[in-house]
Design a protein around this motif. Structure first.
Motif, PDB file in Angstrom:
ATOM      1  N   ARG A  22      12.121  -2.852 128.672  1.00 33.93           N
ATOM      2  CA  ARG A  22      12.469  -3.599 127.472  1.00 33.93           C
ATOM      3  C   ARG A  22      12.145  -2.815 126.211  1.00 33.93           C
ATOM      4  NH1 ARG A  22      12.215  -9.423 125.640  1.00 33.93           N
ATOM      5  NH2 ARG A  22      11.461  -9.349 123.486  1.00 33.93           N
ATOM      6  N   CYS A  23      12.998  -2.978 125.198  1.00 36.24           N
ATOM      7  CA  CYS A  23      12.774  -2.352 123.896  1.00 36.24           C
ATOM      8  C   CYS A  23      13.012  -3.378 122.803  1.00 36.24           C
ATOM      9  CB  CYS A  23      13.715  -1.159 123.702  1.00 36.24           C
ATOM     10  SG  CYS A  23      13.640  -0.456 122.025  1.00 36.24           S
ATOM     11  N   ASP A  24      12.033  -3.495 121.921  1.00 38.89           N
ATOM     12  CA  ASP A  24      12.135  -4.392 120.777  1.00 38.89           C
ATOM     13  C   ASP A  24      12.149  -3.514 119.523  1.00 38.89           C
ATOM     14  OD1 ASP A  24      10.539  -7.604 120.213  1.00 38.89           O
ATOM     15  OD2 ASP A  24      12.162  -6.573 119.151  1.00 38.89           O
ATOM     16  N   PRO A  25      13.312  -3.335 118.892  1.00 36.92           N
ATOM     17  CA  PRO A  25      13.406  -2.393 117.769  1.00 36.92           C
ATOM     18  C   PRO A  25      12.812  -2.978 116.493  1.00 36.92           C
ATOM     19  CG  PRO A  25      15.481  -3.524 118.052  1.00 36.92           C
ATOM     20  CD  PRO A  25      14.589  -3.999 119.172  1.00 36.92           C
ATOM     21  N   ILE A  26      12.785  -2.163 115.465  1.00 37.90           N
ATOM     22  CA  ILE A  26      12.334  -2.622 114.165  1.00 37.90           C
ATOM     23  C   ILE A  26      13.341  -3.643 113.637  1.00 37.90           C
ATOM     24  CG2 ILE A  26      12.000  -1.920 111.764  1.00 37.90           C
ATOM     25  CD1 ILE A  26      10.842   0.700 112.824  1.00 37.90           C
ATOM     26  N   SER A  27      12.833  -4.719 113.091  1.00 36.48           N
ATOM     27  CA  SER A  27      13.702  -5.766 112.575  1.00 36.48           C
ATOM     28  C   SER A  27      14.650  -5.209 111.512  1.00 36.48           C
ATOM     29  CB  SER A  27      12.843  -6.886 111.964  1.00 36.48           C
ATOM     30  OG  SER A  27      13.656  -7.882 111.419  1.00 36.48           O
ATOM     31  N   GLY A  28      15.936  -5.518 111.672  1.00 34.55           N
ATOM     32  CA  GLY A  28      16.916  -5.056 110.699  1.00 34.55           C
ATOM     33  C   GLY A  28      17.579  -3.742 111.055  1.00 34.55           C
ATOM     34  N   HIS A  29      17.048  -3.045 112.044  1.00 37.71           N
ATOM     35  CA  HIS A  29      17.666  -1.790 112.481  1.00 37.71           C
ATOM     36  C   HIS A  29      18.864  -2.099 113.362  1.00 37.71           C
ATOM     37  CE1 HIS A  29      14.265   1.351 111.780  1.00 37.71           C
ATOM     38  NE2 HIS A  29      14.581   0.670 110.686  1.00 37.71           N
ATOM     39  N   THR A  30      20.029  -1.577 112.960  1.00 33.01           N
ATOM     40  CA  THR A  30      21.245  -1.880 113.713  1.00 33.01           C
ATOM     41  C   THR A  30      21.516  -0.865 114.824  1.00 33.01           C
ATOM     42  OG1 THR A  30      22.670  -0.618 112.216  1.00 33.01           O
ATOM     43  CG2 THR A  30      22.256  -2.928 111.655  1.00 33.01           C
ATOM     44  N   ALA A  31      20.908   0.299 114.737  1.00 33.52           N
ATOM     45  CA  ALA A  31      21.123   1.329 115.755  1.00 33.52           C
ATOM     46  C   ALA A  31      19.920   1.406 116.697  1.00 33.52           C
ATOM     47  CB  ALA A  31      21.361   2.688 115.095  1.00 33.52           C
ATOM     48  N   LEU A  32      20.204   1.482 117.980  1.00 37.46           N
ATOM     49  CA  LEU A  32      19.148   1.532 118.993  1.00 37.46           C
ATOM     50  C   LEU A  32      19.550   2.556 120.051  1.00 37.46           C
ATOM     51  CD1 LEU A  32      17.256  -1.419 120.597  1.00 37.46           C
ATOM     52  CD2 LEU A  32      18.237   0.359 122.042  1.00 37.46           C
TER      53      LEU A  32
END
Lengths: 117, 111
Positions: A22-32
């Motif tokens: 699982r990966c939880d990106p930085i809030s608001g980041h659209t690219a992962l």
């Protein structure tokens, strides 16, 4: 969140079992992005997501690997029927968008260390 | 995606300036040059990015000659905590996310 969060940090699985990372990106980041790093080597690109566009899966090594990103936020990398050669650290990164990632860098998580026994 | 070549390893001593050079002979007009630092058990961390000439931030400087076929990361007055792997990436804004980080340069700073 404040940073990119990955879970679990370590995973030991038996050969042939399926695993989900699982990966939880930085809030608001659209690219992962997902990468794989084998012991003592550089990072190998696997897949990236940009907003609502279809993901770029060109780096996935086989059809046993898949990833999804729900609601434009959390992403899950799934490896089916794991093999010993899948043992590596799986890293996730995010950026505001593709362009910002290139010019201002990606923020990486600490990775999931996968060991297939 | 441009291919890059870096030294596998470098040694230095505390307080010295360290220069790590990356070769990228087939760099394209739209490519940017980016350097990352990676400590053990962590993901890479962005250090600096440039297109041409010289870029400086609070951590490092990046020197890029006019032909852009190479770039040099300069770390001033290194300390033991600068011991890490340093990666050079060359890619366009669109392709950067698909970059495969090469083996990088392992910098070891000695007391």
């Amino acid at each position: 969140g404040a940073g990119v969060s990955q879970s679990p940090s370590n995973k030991v699985t038996e050969k042939g079992k399926d695993v989900e990372l699982r990966c939880d990106p930085i809030s608001g980041h659209t690219a992962l992005y997902w990468y794989r790093q084998s012991l003592g080597q550089g990072l190998e690109f696997l897949i990236y997501f940009q907003g609502n566009s279809a993901p770029d899966k060109s780096g996935l090594p086989s059809d046993r690997f898949s990833a999804e990103r729900t609601g434009g936020s959390v992403s899950t990398l799934t490896i089916q029927r794991t093999q010993q050669e899948d043992s590596a650290v799986y890293l996730c990164a995010s950026s505001l968008d593709l362009g910002q990632g290139a010019t201002h860098g990606y923020t990486f998580g600490s990775g999931t260390r996968l060991t297939v026994v | 995606l441009a291919k890059t070549t870096q030294p596998i390893s470098m040694d230095s001593y505390e307080g010295q300036e360290v220069n790590i050079t990356c070769s990228h002979n087939n760099i394209a007009t739209n490519d940017y040059i980016t350097w990352y630092q990676q400590f053990p058990s962590q993901g890479p961390r962005f250090i600096i990015q440039g297109y041409k000439t010289k870029v400086t931030n609070e951590v490092a400087s990046l020197f890029i000659p006019a032909d852009r076929k190479s770039s040099t990361l300069s770390l001033p007055r290194v300390s033991l905590s600068d011991t890490a792997v340093y990666y050079c990436l060359v890619a366009t804004n669109t392709n950067a996310g698909k970059s495969t980080f090469g083996d990088g340069t392992t910098l070891t700073v000695k007391p």
